[in-house]
Design a protein around this motif. Structure first.
Motif, mmCIF file in Angstrom:
data_model
loop_
_atom_site.group_PDB
_atom_site.id
_atom_site.type_symbol
_atom_site.label_atom_id
_atom_site.label_comp_id
_atom_site.label_asym_id
_atom_site.label_seq_id
_atom_site.Cartn_x
_atom_site.Cartn_y
_atom_site.Cartn_z
ATOM 1 N N THR A 171 90.094 135.296 -59.183
ATOM 2 C CA THR A 171 90.088 135.462 -60.637
ATOM 3 C C THR A 171 88.909 136.330 -61.033
ATOM 4 N N VAL A 172 89.137 137.248 -61.932
ATOM 5 C CA VAL A 172 88.073 138.111 -62.462
ATOM 6 C C VAL A 172 87.754 137.654 -63.876
ATOM 7 N N ASN A 173 86.491 137.375 -64.093
ATOM 8 C CA ASN A 173 86.015 137.009 -65.427
ATOM 9 C C ASN A 173 85.221 138.196 -65.972
ATOM 10 N N ALA A 174 85.634 138.725 -67.104
ATOM 11 C CA ALA A 174 84.925 139.841 -67.733
ATOM 12 C C ALA A 174 84.800 139.565 -69.219
ATOM 13 N N GLY A 175 83.661 139.951 -69.764
ATOM 14 C CA GLY A 175 83.470 139.696 -71.189
ATOM 15 C C GLY A 175 82.361 140.541 -71.776
ATOM 16 N N LEU A 176 82.345 140.572 -73.079
ATOM 17 C CA LEU A 176 81.308 141.253 -73.842
ATOM 18 C C LEU A 176 80.773 140.299 -74.902
ATOM 19 N N ASP B 227 87.906 137.861 -70.945
ATOM 20 C CA ASP B 227 89.220 137.823 -70.300
ATOM 21 C C ASP B 227 89.061 137.204 -68.914
ATOM 22 N N ASP B 228 89.791 136.152 -68.657
ATOM 23 C CA ASP B 228 89.873 135.560 -67.316
ATOM 24 C C ASP B 228 91.208 136.024 -66.727
ATOM 25 N N TRP B 229 91.126 136.964 -65.821
ATOM 26 C CA TRP B 229 92.325 137.573 -65.255
ATOM 27 C C TRP B 229 92.553 136.974 -63.878
ATOM 28 N N ARG B 230 93.615 136.262 -63.733
ATOM 29 C CA ARG B 230 93.957 135.608 -62.474
ATOM 30 C C ARG B 230 94.810 136.554 -61.651
ATOM 31 N N TRP C 34 93.783 132.737 -76.234
ATOM 32 C CA TRP C 34 95.160 133.220 -76.187
ATOM 33 C C TRP C 34 95.520 133.454 -74.721
ATOM 34 N N PHE C 35 96.575 132.802 -74.278
ATOM 35 C CA PHE C 35 97.022 132.905 -72.894
ATOM 36 C C PHE C 35 98.270 133.776 -72.845
ATOM 37 N N HIS C 36 98.208 134.815 -71.991
ATOM 38 C CA HIS C 36 99.324 135.740 -71.892
ATOM 39 C C HIS C 36 99.459 136.156 -70.430
ATOM 40 N N GLY C 37 100.530 135.711 -69.792
ATOM 41 C CA GLY C 37 100.744 136.031 -68.377
ATOM 42 C C GLY C 37 99.606 135.484 -67.522
ATOM 43 N N ARG C 38 98.961 136.359 -66.766
ATOM 44 C CA ARG C 38 97.849 135.955 -65.899
ATOM 45 C C ARG C 38 96.492 136.106 -66.589
ATOM 46 N N HIS C 39 96.494 136.361 -67.892
ATOM 47 C CA HIS C 39 95.255 136.559 -68.644
ATOM 48 C C HIS C 39 94.990 135.376 -69.572
ATOM 49 N N ALA C 40 93.727 135.034 -69.666
ATOM 50 C CA ALA C 40 93.274 134.038 -70.648
ATOM 51 C C ALA C 40 92.199 134.732 -71.489
ATOM 52 N N PHE C 41 92.585 135.138 -72.710
ATOM 53 C CA PHE C 41 91.659 135.828 -73.598
ATOM 54 C C PHE C 41 90.957 134.814 -74.498
#
Length: 181
Positions: free
Chosen positions: A134-139, A125-128, A43-50
């Motif tokens: 870009t910050v890549n964070a995940g669980l 979440d890939d937060w641009r 799901w892409f929303h703004g600067r986030h790619a979930f």
């Protein structure tokens, strides 16, 4: 000549002759059946790619460890005795060659239908933040469940059983950490 005892092979008493291999272990295993379910969603929303996902695996395998179906046979010299003779005149080898078995038994092992399963879930979440950063964070959570056998025929560890080290008759929960000297 005494009767001959056979354990998975044929042994002729007092001759040193043996046929077969009494220590052989036969293992029959069905092909392992693995089933896998994978699903992911982006799901892409703004600067986030979930990204979200799940994985489930189920494995099945049936096995037989056969240790004694070759049989145990007893060959007796009585079959080849002279009729009416008061002494033992028969021969175990002669009885064997005639195919005269005095006693026989067969041991067949149970089929062990073992099963295994695995489950994993993830989110990312890939937060641009900018065009160059870009910050890549995940669980990710995953669990591989203990192998089990249909019909509850498998030995296992019981965490609520009496602890034999403590030598107490009352039940102790082994999940609690206790120190003893």
């Amino acid at each position: 000549m005494p009767a001959g005892f056979v354990a998975g092979n044929v042994t002729i008493p007092n001759t040193g002759a043996a046929l077969g291999n009494p220590t052989a272990v036969y293992r029959f295993q069905t092909p392992i059946i693995d089933q896998q379910f994978l699903e992911s969603l982006s799901w892409f929303h703004g600067r986030h790619a979930f990204k979200f996902g799940v994985e489930y695996r189920a494995g099945a395998n049936d096995e037989i460890r056969d240790r004694g179906s070759a049989g145990n046979f007893t060959v007796s010299p009585l079959i080849t005795d002279l009729p009416g003779s008061s002494s033992t005149t028969g021969n175990s080898l002669a009885s064997f060659l005639l195919g005269e078995v005095n006693a026989a038994s067969v041991q067949v092992s149970d089929k062990i239908p073992s099963r295994a399963s695995y489950l994993a879930l993830y989110l990312q979440d890939d937060w641009r933040i900018s065009d160059r950063f870009t910050v890549n964070a995940g669980l990710r959570w995953e669990v591989e469940y203990p192998r089990r056998v249909n019909g509850n025929k498998m030995n296992s560890f019981d965490a609520t059983a009496i602890n034999p080290v403590l030598r107490h008759s009352r039940r102790r929960d082994l999940r609690r950490s206790q120190r003893h000297s």
